[in-house]
Design an enzyme around this catalytic site. Sequence first.
Site, mmCIF file in Angstrom:
data_model
loop_
_atom_site.group_PDB
_atom_site.id
_atom_site.type_symbol
_atom_site.label_atom_id
_atom_site.label_comp_id
_atom_site.label_asym_id
_atom_site.label_seq_id
_atom_site.Cartn_x
_atom_site.Cartn_y
_atom_site.Cartn_z
ATOM 1 N N ASP A 26 -3.576 -2.817 -10.025
ATOM 2 C CA ASP A 26 -4.279 -2.044 -9.308
ATOM 3 C C ASP A 26 -3.744 -0.822 -8.571
ATOM 4 O O ASP A 26 -2.555 -0.608 -8.748
ATOM 5 C CB ASP A 26 -4.939 -2.900 -7.728
ATOM 6 C CG ASP A 26 -3.814 -3.597 -7.117
ATOM 7 O OD1 ASP A 26 -2.712 -3.102 -6.938
ATOM 8 O OD2 ASP A 26 -4.090 -4.739 -6.440
ATOM 9 N N ASP B 212 -3.200 2.184 -5.714
ATOM 10 C CA ASP B 212 -3.627 2.483 -4.298
ATOM 11 C C ASP B 212 -3.280 4.160 -4.304
ATOM 12 O O ASP B 212 -2.623 4.474 -5.159
ATOM 13 C CB ASP B 212 -2.649 1.941 -3.412
ATOM 14 C CG ASP B 212 -2.600 0.568 -3.239
ATOM 15 O OD1 ASP B 212 -3.928 0.023 -3.270
ATOM 16 O OD2 ASP B 212 -1.647 -0.223 -3.265
ATOM 17 N N ASP C 240 7.359 0.707 3.138
ATOM 18 C CA ASP C 240 8.495 -0.304 3.291
ATOM 19 C C ASP C 240 9.857 -0.083 2.468
ATOM 20 O O ASP C 240 10.976 0.315 3.186
ATOM 21 C CB ASP C 240 8.013 -1.490 3.176
ATOM 22 C CG ASP C 240 7.164 -1.838 1.845
ATOM 23 O OD1 ASP C 240 7.074 -0.832 1.031
ATOM 24 O OD2 ASP C 240 6.320 -2.774 1.775
#
Length: 449
Positions: free
Chosen positions: A75, A77, A151
Amino acid sequence: MIKKFIRKILGVKNQAEGGANRKPKVLGPKEHGIDPQLLSANAIRVTQTLQEHGFKAFVVGGAVRDLLTGVKPKDFDIATNATPEQVKRLFRRAFIIGKRFQIVHVMFGQDLLEVTTFRGASSEGAPKDEHGRVLRDNTFGEQHEDAARRDFTVNAMYYDPANQTVLDYHGGIADIRKKVLRIIGVPEARYREDPVRMLRVVRFAAKLEFSIDPATRAPITVMAPLINNVPAARVFDEMLKLLTSGHAMACLQQLRKEGLHHGLLPLLDVVLEQPMGEKFVTLALTNTDQRVHQGKRISPGFLFAALLWHQVLEKWEAYKVAGEFPIPALHLAADDVLHAQTDALAIQRKIGSDMRDIWAMQPRFDKRAGKTPYKMLEHERMRAGYDFLLLRCASGEIDAEIGAWWTAFMEGDSEQREALINSKPKAGSGEAAKKRRRRAPRKAAASEA
Ligand code: ATP
Ligand code: MG
């Protein structure tokens, strides 16, 4: 040389302050080597639309990481400087969702893209709980601030499909090449803000076969208990991602290695210590990994039913010894196990009921006479129940003959089915087992359950 040295020092300093590196390294197609074919048409459509309206827009996160390793992302983002409201206005099917972080879901048919607005640098003013976990934070910011909020270095790169450049703020490219996971900023502070990052590092390490940078890794054992303070539903989502990553077994081993499994699947500890339980869980997870690699659907109910089965077996046995009839005893055991799990890991109601169905079917596979086997064929969850039965056979928990009988029964025509029903059920099932169980409940449950 001196410049490089100073930059290095500054870089380290910036990292300590939360990694607010302002100037990214810009890489052209020759340097990053991303194959544009691997991009989805919809990802290009979204970035292009945003850019045409004067906004910045990039593919970001895991997709860039995958593109850089030559893997087609599952997918995409998108990160932009447009606000959620501005994004929503540009697409016909766009929905603002999320409390902790607002994001926009842009849909094209079945395809869903997550569009996030660049986050601001500091979470200092954001509301936190008593352990320092950030509760809500919707401040928007500059792209370099957004990068610092991500992160890991390998997750903080931005790809612009229009000019095919990668922006790398934290040395992500170098870390991808070294195959290392490094948290951005001060590890302790980043885990405190969001303890789920400890689970993420484990998942990425197992999935990407990357090592964990020592400074990123060191605080995990000590900070692991902070996971208990994260809402159970979020932990559940993360566990599900981990278990359906196609590397479930590796993830679980890594979780144990880091001491992170205690608060997550408290019952798993016990299960993995019994040889039979360990074999069962290993088989179930290997099987799940294979299904993921074959692009098959994973049923979370089946997965968790498998992870907790040996705990159910143990409690089932205890209830039977205490004088309960087998079927109510199984239901009581299922209640106990599901209940014990919900504190740490909120198993959704639907998944819990799937688990219960799969468990409750198991004793019915022993009934291989009369109409019961035909009724089983019509059971809504026959396939899952049967797959579960095969796992029990393969792990040595029950006689392989039972699984073989059911395989033949399911595949057979009506004549073959009749013949199977008329064939004398072998040991470990049916009436013979019931009698044995009445005589010696402890032993019988081990061979039959
Ligand atoms: P996957 O392959 O599992 O989708 P991913 O890296 O894309 O991996 P997502 O959960 O989709 O993971 O998150 C997208 C990006 O958002 C990440 O790459 C990272 O930059 C950022 N992100 C997600 N979760 C966190 C978090 N807990 N803390 C900081 N940044 C995060
Ligand atoms: Mg992703």
